[in-house]
Motif scaffolding. Structure first.
Motif, PDB file in Angstrom:
ATOM      1  N   GLY A 377       0.806  -1.206   0.000  1.00 44.51           N
ATOM      2  CA  GLY A 377       0.000   0.000   0.000  1.00 44.51           C
ATOM      3  C   GLY A 377       0.842   1.259   0.000  1.00 44.51           C
ATOM      4  O   GLY A 377       2.073   1.208  -0.096  1.00 44.51           O
ATOM      5  N   THR A 378       0.191   2.389   0.108  1.00 40.43           N
ATOM      6  CA  THR A 378       0.905   3.672   0.145  1.00 40.43           C
ATOM      7  C   THR A 378       1.463   3.915   1.544  1.00 40.43           C
ATOM      8  O   THR A 378       1.034   3.301   2.520  1.00 40.43           O
ATOM      9  N   VAL A 379       2.403   4.835   1.627  1.00 41.42           N
ATOM     10  CA  VAL A 379       3.059   5.115   2.910  1.00 41.42           C
ATOM     11  C   VAL A 379       2.042   5.548   3.960  1.00 41.42           C
ATOM     12  O   VAL A 379       2.108   5.137   5.121  1.00 41.42           O
ATOM     13  N   ASP A 380       1.088   6.392   3.549  1.00 40.05           N
ATOM     14  CA  ASP A 380       0.087   6.868   4.506  1.00 40.05           C
ATOM     15  C   ASP A 380      -1.089   5.914   4.653  1.00 40.05           C
ATOM     16  O   ASP A 380      -2.030   6.180   5.388  1.00 40.05           O
ATOM     17  N   GLN A 381      -1.038   4.795   3.938  1.00 39.62           N
ATOM     18  CA  GLN A 381      -2.075   3.769   3.979  1.00 39.62           C
ATOM     19  C   GLN A 381      -3.439   4.253   3.468  1.00 39.62           C
ATOM     20  O   GLN A 381      -4.478   3.674   3.788  1.00 39.62           O
ATOM     21  N   TYR A 382      -3.429   5.335   2.665  1.00 43.38           N
ATOM     22  CA  TYR A 382      -4.666   5.718   1.996  1.00 43.38           C
ATOM     23  C   TYR A 382      -5.113   4.557   1.109  1.00 43.38           C
ATOM     24  O   TYR A 382      -6.285   4.178   1.102  1.00 43.38           O
ATOM     25  N   ALA A 383      -4.164   4.026   0.347  1.00 50.03           N
ATOM     26  CA  ALA A 383      -4.384   2.736  -0.320  1.00 50.03           C
ATOM     27  C   ALA A 383      -3.806   1.698   0.630  1.00 50.03           C
ATOM     28  O   ALA A 383      -2.590   1.643   0.843  1.00 50.03           O
ATOM     29  N   PRO A 384      -4.638   0.888   1.258  1.00 48.24           N
ATOM     30  CA  PRO A 384      -4.163   0.044   2.357  1.00 48.24           C
ATOM     31  C   PRO A 384      -3.307  -1.126   1.909  1.00 48.24           C
ATOM     32  O   PRO A 384      -3.332  -1.548   0.752  1.00 48.24           O
ATOM     33  N   SER A 385      -2.561  -1.624   2.858  1.00 48.08           N
ATOM     34  CA  SER A 385      -1.812  -2.847   2.653  1.00 48.08           C
ATOM     35  C   SER A 385      -2.767  -3.996   2.371  1.00 48.08           C
ATOM     36  O   SER A 385      -3.882  -4.042   2.902  1.00 48.08           O
ATOM     37  N   LEU A 386      -2.340  -4.928   1.543  1.00 45.39           N
ATOM     38  CA  LEU A 386      -3.165  -6.098   1.246  1.00 45.39           C
ATOM     39  C   LEU A 386      -2.882  -7.256   2.185  1.00 45.39           C
ATOM     40  O   LEU A 386      -3.600  -8.252   2.174  1.00 45.39           O
ATOM     41  N   PHE A 387      -1.852  -7.139   2.999  1.00 43.22           N
ATOM     42  CA  PHE A 387      -1.627  -8.109   4.067  1.00 43.22           C
ATOM     43  C   PHE A 387      -1.998  -7.426   5.374  1.00 43.22           C
ATOM     44  O   PHE A 387      -2.187  -6.205   5.409  1.00 43.22           O
ATOM     45  N   ALA A 388      -2.122  -8.177   6.457  1.00 40.58           N
ATOM     46  CA  ALA A 388      -2.658  -7.628   7.710  1.00 40.58           C
ATOM     47  C   ALA A 388      -3.950  -6.879   7.395  1.00 40.58           C
ATOM     48  O   ALA A 388      -4.184  -5.758   7.831  1.00 40.58           O
ATOM     49  N   ASN A 389      -4.792  -7.544   6.623  1.00 45.61           N
ATOM     50  CA  ASN A 389      -6.010  -6.938   6.089  1.00 45.61           C
ATOM     51  C   ASN A 389      -7.143  -7.954   6.239  1.00 45.61           C
ATOM     52  O   ASN A 389      -7.091  -9.036   5.656  1.00 45.61           O
ATOM     53  N   THR A 390      -8.166  -7.613   7.020  1.00 46.76           N
ATOM     54  CA  THR A 390      -9.199  -8.596   7.333  1.00 46.76           C
ATOM     55  C   THR A 390      -9.988  -9.043   6.107  1.00 46.76           C
ATOM     56  O   THR A 390     -10.525 -10.153   6.091  1.00 46.76           O
ATOM     57  N   THR A 391     -10.074  -8.211   5.094  1.00 46.18           N
ATOM     58  CA  THR A 391     -10.818  -8.598   3.890  1.00 46.18           C
ATOM     59  C   THR A 391     -10.077  -9.669   3.108  1.00 46.18           C
ATOM     60  O   THR A 391     -10.662 -10.650   2.640  1.00 46.18           O
TER      61      THR A 391
END
Length: 466
Positions: A377-391
């Motif tokens: 994801g982006t540094v600010d997590q606006y676009a979130p990480s795909l790991f550590a991601n409940t979805t």
């Protein structure tokens, strides 16, 4: 949730209940099958123009406090979500809630006397909100969560009525009537369901003075009606009270287990973390709200006071743990960044037939610009990480599929969260069912719970489900 064979009446009720992701908010909140997320109506305020004053007005200071309380109750109950169509006037109705038996159309609940609820007495208003019976004596369908609203206090119903009648602007718009196929069109049949279903018992006293646990329970069970979406249902489609918040299907979306289970629920979350999620719709390293939950956050929970958010979070986090038959590891605990993805280290290859693109190619072409070639994801997590991601970490792929299809458009005081839907743009489909299936399997195998062997047929079913 496996469904036993039901008589036609039960099946029709199931159609109305099981596909209504709109009821909570969660409800949660309302979920629409649209190519791009609509502009959400503004959260209700107490500043909208008022109709003529009542003949015997209360003292100014009391009237102002009553209006303020009513506006807050309307927000906590998320009334705007179901009674506002995309791009429409708040509370003027017209939202289409699709079911296999036809479309339930939400009604105008502005105080317009001809098209809305302007002629409702307070007693008639109470009958509709807490008992599911409208002014003419006909039964409401349970997409209106009166089963939960039944737990509201008399004082809060009074404040809600006063706010709707004196602070909401009347709108002279008549939504199309609900037209369902037989036997669901026989509203009187709802009397049997109302007789057997379990409703919340009305709370007493001043809800604003409750201690933290009682206030949290009141918010969760009555106003925010969390169980409407997050609690599985029995063969009569009543909520299973002994499985409260253990997760339930909403048709295309899935409301996950949010009990205190550390493996199947959110038992690893802190109170402050859950408050952050309810206020903003995201918690870095855990989850992001989309679909019905995104709307519940936008319209309702993001407007609650800090005190109420903490009360709600504290109550939810102590709900007895319920283990899931499928989820055996915390959803947010899966995955890590991918180092040197193969697609970026191999020689580029020409693909003449786009149908031959595999998961990594589809991801690289459509997702990596925002979520990173390594999924971080982006540094600010606006676009979130795909790991550590409940979805992505869930073993149920439904919500990931729906997010890819319809995107995210969530606005809170924290800012805007947006992601385009890849199901279609206008009338042009962006990714086919087969491509989305390949992408979902790649994402879950690389960053989440493992390849769930999603098929194009599964994606097609969810695409049509809303």
């Amino acid at each position: 949730m496996p469904k036993p064979s039901l008589p036609r009446f039960c099946k029709s009720i199931y159609a109305l209940l099981g596909t209504s992701a709109l009821v909570g908010a969660v409800a949660i909140g309302s979920a629409h099958a649209q190519d791009t997320a609509p502009t959400a109506p503004a959260a209700p305020t107490a500043t909208t123009p008022a109709p003529a004053a009542a003949s015997t007005p209360a003292p100014v200071e009391d009237a102002a406090a009553l209006q303020e309380r009513g506006a807050y109750i309307a927000t906590a109950a998320d009334c705007v979500a179901c009674h506002t169509k995309p791009g429409g006037t708040p509370f003027a109705g017209g939202l289409k809630i699709s079911t296999p038996m036809g479309d339930v159309i939400s009604t105008n609940i502005t105080p317009d006397p001809q098209n809305g609820i302007g002629k409702y007495t307070e007693q008639e208003f109470d009958q509709a909100v807490r008992h599911g019976v409208r002014r003419d004596g006909a039964y409401l369908y349970p997409v209106m969560p009166y089963v939960s609203y039944a737990g509201m206090t008399d004082q809060d119903v009074h404040a809600l009525y006063a706010w709707f009648m004196h602070s909401v602007k009347p709108v002279a718009t008549q939504p199309k009537p609900t037209e369902l196929t037989f036997p669901a069109n026989v509203r009187s049949a709802m009397a049997a369901w109302n007789f057997v279903t379990t409703k919340e018992q009305p709370e007493t006293g001043d809800s604003a003075t409750y201690d933290t646990q009682r206030r949290g329970r009141y918010l969760a069970t009555a106003l925010e009606h969390c169980g409407t979406c997050h609690t599985p249902r029995n063969f009569m489609l009543s909520e299973k009270q002994d499985h409260y918040l253990a997760g339930g299907s909403l048709g295309a979306w899935y409301a996950p287990n949010v009990t205190s289970s550390k493996t199947s629920g959110i038992g690893n979350w802190t109170e402050d973390g859950l408050v952050t999620y309810l206020r903003t719709g995201r918690l870095t390293g855990h989850a992001q709200a989309a679909g019905p939950m995104g709307e519940a956050v936008e319209h309702s929970t993001s407007h609650l006071t800090d005190k109420d958010l903490h009360a709600l979070a504290a109550y939810v986090l102590q709900v007895p743990a319920m283990e899931d038959d499928l989820e055996h590891q915390a959803r947010e605990s899966f995955g890590k960044a991918v180092e040197n993805p193969d697609i970026r280290t191999k020689e580029p290859t020409r693909i003449d037939d786009l149908s031959e693109m595999d998961g990594p190619h589809i991801y690289d072409a459509n997702c990596s610009a925002c979520h990173g070639h390594n999924g971080a994801g982006t540094v600010d997590q606006y676009a979130p990480s795909l790991f550590a991601n409940t979805t992505v970490g869930s073993v149920r792929p439904d919500n990931l599929i729906m997010t890819i299809l319809h995107g995210v458009n969530r606005k809170t005081q924290d800012g805007h969260a947006g992601m385009p839907g890849f199901g279609s743009t206008s009338d042009v489909q962006r990714l086919s069912d087969a491509e989305i299936a390949k992408l979902v399997n790649y994402l879950m195998a690389t960053y989440g719970s493992g390849d769930q062997h999603v098929t194009a047929e599964k994606v097609g079913e969810l695409r049509k489900a809303q």
